[in-house]
Design a protein around this motif. Structure first.
Motif, short mmCIF file in Angstrom:
data_model
loop_
_atom_site.label_atom_id
_atom_site.label_comp_id
_atom_site.label_asym_id
_atom_site.label_seq_id
_atom_site.Cartn_x
_atom_site.Cartn_y
_atom_site.Cartn_z
N ILE A 114 -3.03 5.97 -0.55
CA ILE A 114 -2.89 6.13 -1.78
C ILE A 114 -3.31 5.16 -3.19
CG2 ILE A 114 -1.97 8.87 -1.27
CD1 ILE A 114 0.80 7.43 -2.91
N GLY A 115 -3.17 3.74 -3.12
CA GLY A 115 -3.84 2.87 -3.96
C GLY A 115 -2.92 2.01 -4.25
N SER A 116 -1.42 2.40 -3.60
CA SER A 116 -0.34 1.66 -4.72
C SER A 116 0.33 0.57 -3.53
CB SER A 116 0.63 3.06 -4.58
OG SER A 116 1.99 2.18 -5.69
N ALA A 117 0.98 0.49 -4.14
CA ALA A 117 2.03 -0.59 -3.00
C ALA A 117 3.43 -0.63 -3.77
CB ALA A 117 1.25 -2.39 -3.48
N THR A 118 4.10 -1.60 -2.57
CA THR A 118 5.65 -1.54 -3.45
C THR A 118 5.90 -2.18 -3.67
OG1 THR A 118 6.42 -2.41 -1.69
CG2 THR A 118 7.16 -0.21 -1.64
N ASP A 119 7.36 -2.36 -4.79
CA ASP A 119 7.60 -4.01 -5.84
C ASP A 119 7.42 -4.47 -4.81
OD1 ASP A 119 10.07 -3.58 -5.45
OD2 ASP A 119 9.99 -3.28 -7.73
N ARG A 120 8.14 -6.44 -5.31
CA ARG A 120 8.65 -7.14 -5.11
C ARG A 120 9.48 -6.67 -3.63
NH1 ARG A 120 12.05 -10.13 -6.86
NH2 ARG A 120 12.09 -9.99 -8.92
N ARG A 121 10.65 -6.14 -4.40
CA ARG A 121 11.66 -5.37 -3.96
C ARG A 121 11.68 -4.50 -2.86
NH1 ARG A 121 15.39 -4.82 -9.07
NH2 ARG A 121 13.65 -3.61 -9.15
N GLY A 122 10.84 -3.74 -2.95
CA GLY A 122 10.67 -2.61 -1.59
C GLY A 122 10.07 -1.15 -2.58
N PHE A 123 10.20 -1.83 -3.70
CA PHE A 123 10.69 0.05 -4.97
C PHE A 123 9.61 0.53 -5.05
CE2 PHE A 123 14.94 -1.89 -6.29
CZ PHE A 123 15.78 -0.81 -6.00
N VAL A 124 9.29 1.68 -5.38
CA VAL A 124 8.14 2.34 -5.38
C VAL A 124 7.85 2.37 -7.33
CG1 VAL A 124 6.51 3.78 -5.11
CG2 VAL A 124 8.10 3.77 -3.55
N PRO A 125 6.91 2.17 -7.47
CA PRO A 125 6.69 1.87 -8.41
C PRO A 125 6.25 3.12 -9.55
CG PRO A 125 4.69 0.61 -8.02
CD PRO A 125 5.39 1.42 -6.74
N THR A 133 -1.89 0.37 -7.43
CA THR A 133 -1.38 -0.77 -8.12
C THR A 133 -2.32 -1.53 -9.45
OG1 THR A 133 -3.60 -1.66 -6.42
CG2 THR A 133 -1.89 -2.31 -5.49
N ALA A 134 -2.98 -1.12 -9.85
CA ALA A 134 -3.49 -1.75 -11.42
C ALA A 134 -2.44 -0.76 -12.54
CB ALA A 134 -5.16 -1.54 -11.35
N GLY A 135 -1.06 -0.53 -11.93
CA GLY A 135 -0.37 0.44 -13.65
C GLY A 135 -0.61 1.52 -13.99
N LYS A 136 -1.69 2.12 -13.12
CA LYS A 136 -2.11 3.24 -13.21
C LYS A 136 -1.94 4.69 -12.42
CE LYS A 136 -6.46 2.47 -15.13
NZ LYS A 136 -7.73 1.10 -14.76
N VAL A 137 -1.52 5.89 -13.36
CA VAL A 137 -1.20 7.26 -12.55
C VAL A 137 -1.59 7.40 -11.08
CG1 VAL A 137 -0.56 9.64 -12.54
CG2 VAL A 137 -0.44 7.80 -14.41
N VAL A 138 -1.49 7.69 -10.35
CA VAL A 138 -1.87 8.04 -8.68
C VAL A 138 -1.85 9.49 -8.32
CG1 VAL A 138 -1.60 8.24 -6.05
CG2 VAL A 138 -1.25 6.23 -7.17
N PRO A 139 -2.94 10.32 -9.03
CA PRO A 139 -2.77 11.46 -9.63
C PRO A 139 -1.56 12.72 -8.21
CG PRO A 139 -4.98 11.03 -9.25
CD PRO A 139 -4.17 9.80 -9.36
N HIS A 140 -0.80 13.45 -8.66
CA HIS A 140 0.09 14.04 -7.47
C HIS A 140 1.39 13.57 -7.01
CE1 HIS A 140 -3.06 17.34 -8.53
NE2 HIS A 140 -3.95 16.64 -8.83
N VAL A 141 1.04 12.35 -7.01
CA VAL A 141 1.86 11.55 -5.98
C VAL A 141 3.38 11.20 -7.37
CG1 VAL A 141 2.91 9.82 -4.51
CG2 VAL A 141 0.80 11.01 -4.20
#
Ligand code: FAD
Ligand code: NAD
Length: 585
Positions: A375-386, A396-404
């Protein structure tokens, strides 16, 4: 928001009542439990297996114990026929459960996907069993406190307890509440899908269990909430053997009572377990990396907590050190050896031998395997979902992933059960197009020791910084349990409450309580913060006498707002009230 949260809690309570009085009561005896297990795969595996822990060096990808339960559910499509569900929630701990209940109330078609056990950490390995242990061991402590009882004219003989019985109380409670949660979802038509879920694309999730072709499938949903929680974090150099070196997951089973246990970390888990262990006769040594115990708490409260919860008990401590190496032992045969290293200089300073070690050094998000790149995202270095403040997942660019969305421990905003649930409700509100943000500064926290510690908002240290940064005068009001009639009747005068507020506006910035039933008392303050009540208003509210809540009444009355805001609405409302009452009559 407060109303829907309360409604959710009411439904939970209702579920509990139904379970208590209805036909589906979980059996209480060990034998009956054993037979119930055969029929309830969800409960069985949950209770008999241990979840993975996260070591700092390696994320344990080992599958959680398989859950032979329902196979894939063939969902009927949503009203517009585009998706299987309006909402799919990955993970059914308290966060996922709270979100599901609220979503159904909002008219959504919902499924939860759970990979291990309904209720997650809180119900199975957290809040619930730990509070059962605290309740039983607290009773032992109270009944063995001859001085306290005789001061009220009460004498007791020898008090004994049965370790296995205490452990069974915790296990049975978890099992009961897990059943309640499951039934509460089924009764309102939430589909419970079993398996580990991962994204396979936008609005599409695949779930399943390794080696189980009969379980799993793929579902689509308009919106998806990630609520996958957390697991114990274990620092490097500490091998968990589950017998002499363990985390709270094992400790909650109370399989044995070591004579001497070292607890690494003096946060919530460390403190609550020190309360349990010392009540049941185990000596405790704290190992804390920071220079003072309970570093997360307001300093003044932590100092009093140290006097009430540590100093008078068989507890010693090493602060400013970490357990750099731990060598497991053999219960009753060989001690555990702990190498202590100075946290700052990194020099080895000591070596101690104990019977067991409880590692309570925080928790790590359980987010691996979600396949966020899909879905174009990734966890931060501690494993949390941003996430942003609306709990929307960011790419990963700091933009909202729609619907998640992501709620609870997995996003790391506030690792508490009720925070997870509140975030779940908030996410659903946003999904339904009603913008909502949780005010985390109004979320209370409590440590269920004897006596309890609770707080909401900021510490005095942080409030002082804020006052400097923003140029306002900080007000500090304090009261003691020693002046409270109810506390004195209980011979429980130890404790204090403290409120931090802005002298110019009367805004409440934080409230801290240590004393009898502090965890219940904090809600008047947290609700005041949540609803924007100010000191000059709340001080006119009336509290029943004699009650512990008068500790807070005095706290509010002891605050003094200066300047134009001082009069507030409270005085006006209080003056207007009799007229209103007369008019109503
Ligand atoms: C010993 C202890 C005591 C605690 N006491 C308290 C307390 O008194 N009060 C309090 O407020 N908090 C307490 N907590 C913290 C509280 O338990 C957590 O904050 C809370 O459980 C977080 O809820 P959650 O829904 O975010 O996650 P969890 O409860 O961890 O639930 C997440 C669920 O997601 C499932 N899951 C994970 N990955 C997947 C996947 N890929 N697919 C499908 N399912 C998945 C997991 O199996 C789990 O069931 C305590 C914690 C511990 C360890
Ligand atoms: N009553 C409750 O609400 C409750 C009860 C238990 C747990 N919880 C939740 O569970 C989470 C985990 O609890 P916890 O007590 O493990 O974490 P915590 O963050 O509350 O405390 C961890 C402590 O361990 C110390 N520490 C960290 N690494 C260390 C090291 N290598 N050596 C020595 N000390 C070290 C930290 O300084 C800190 O004092 C918390 O976030 C809390 O929100 C809540």
């Amino acid at each position: 928001m407060a109303a829907s949260m309360a409604a959710t809690q009411q439904r939970l309570a209702l579920g509990a009542k139904q379970a208590t009085f209805g036909p589906a009561v979980a059996p209480r005896s060990a034998k009956a439990n054993a037979s119930a297990k055969r029929f309830n795969g969800l409960v069985a595996e949950a209770m008999s297996s241990c979840i993975p822990v996260v070591s700092s060096s390696r994320r344990t990808a080992a599958a959680r114990a398989p859950l032979p339960a329902r196979s894939s559910v063939v969902a009927q499509a949503t009203a517009d026929g585009k998706f299987d569900y309006d909402l799919v929630i990955i993970g059914c701990g308290v966060g996922g459960h709270g979100a599901a209940l609220h979503a159904v109330e909002c008219g959504l078609k919902v499924a939860v996907i759970e990979g291990h056990d309904i209720g997650g950490t809180c119900v199975n390995r957290g809040c619930v069993p730990s509070k059962a242990l605290l309740a039983a061991s607290g009773r032992v402590r109270e009944m063995r406190d001859k001085a306290h009882l005789s001061a009220m004219g009460v004498q007791v003989g020898a008090v004994s307890f049965d370790r296995a019985g205490v452990a069974a109380h915790a296990k049975d409670l978890a099992s009961n509440i897990q059943g309640n949660l499951k039934r509460s979802l089924e009764s309102i038509g939430v589909d419970i899908l079993t398996g580990q879920a991962k994204f396979v694309g936008p609005q599409k999730v695949r779930y399943g269990l390794p080696g189980r072709v009969d379980i799993g499938g793929e579902v689509t949903a308009r919106d998806i909430i990630i609520a996958t929680g957390s697991v114990p974090f274990v620092p490097p150099g500490i091998p968990i053997d589950g017998k002499t070196v363990f985390t709270s997951d094992h400790a909650l089973k109370l399989e044995w009572l070591p004579n001497w246990i070292a607890i690494i970390g003096s946060g919530y888990i460390g403190l609550e377990f020190s309360d349990v262990y010392t009540a049941l006769g185990t000596e405790v040594t704290f190992i804390e990396a920071v220079d003072n115990l309970m570093p997360g708490f307001d300093r003044e409260i932590a100092r009093l907590a140290q006097r009430l919860l540590i100093n008078g008990r068989p507890i010693d401590y090493h602060t400013g050190v970490i357990a750099s190496k731990v060598t497991p032992g053999v219960p009753g045969v060989k001690p555990v050896v702990i190498e202590l290293t100075d946290f700052k200089t990194k020099e080895k300073v000591d070596e101690i031998e104990v019977d067991a070690v409880l590692v309570a050094t925080g928790r790590a998000p359980y987010t691996n395997g979600l396949n966020l790149p899909a879905i174009g995202s990734a966890t931060d270095r501690r494993g949390f979902v941003p996430v942003n403040e609306k709990m929307q997942v960011l790419d990963t660019a700091g933009k909202v992933v729609p619907h998640v969305y992501c709620i609870g421990d997995a996003n790391g905003k506030y690792m508490l059960a009720h925070a997870a649930s509140a975030q779940g409700i908030s996410a659903v509100e946003n999904i339904c197009g009603r913008p909502h943000v949780v005010n985390h500064l109004s979320v209370p926290a409590a440590c269920f020791t004897h006596p309890e510690v609770s707080f909401v908002g900021v510490t005095q240290e942080r409030a002082e910084e804020l006052a400097k940064e923003q140029g306002f005068k900080l007000g500090v009001s304090k009261t003691s349990f020693k002046g409270n009639s109810k506390a004195l009747a209980e011979k429980e005068g130890d404790g204090m409450a403290k409120m931090l507020y802005r002298k110019d506006t009367g805004e409440i910035l934080g409230v801290h309580i240590i004393g009898l039933h502090a965890a219940d008392l904090i809600h008047e303050a947290s609700n005041a913060i949540a609803t924007g009540q100010r000191v000059q208003d709340i001080k006119f509210c009336v509290h029943a006498h004699p009650t512990l809540s008068e500790v807070l009444d005095e706290l509010f009355k002891g605050a003094h707002v200066e300047g134009p805001a001082a009069a507030g609405n409270g005085a006006a409302k209080a003056a207007a009230a009799p007229k209103a009452a007369v008019a109503a009559a």
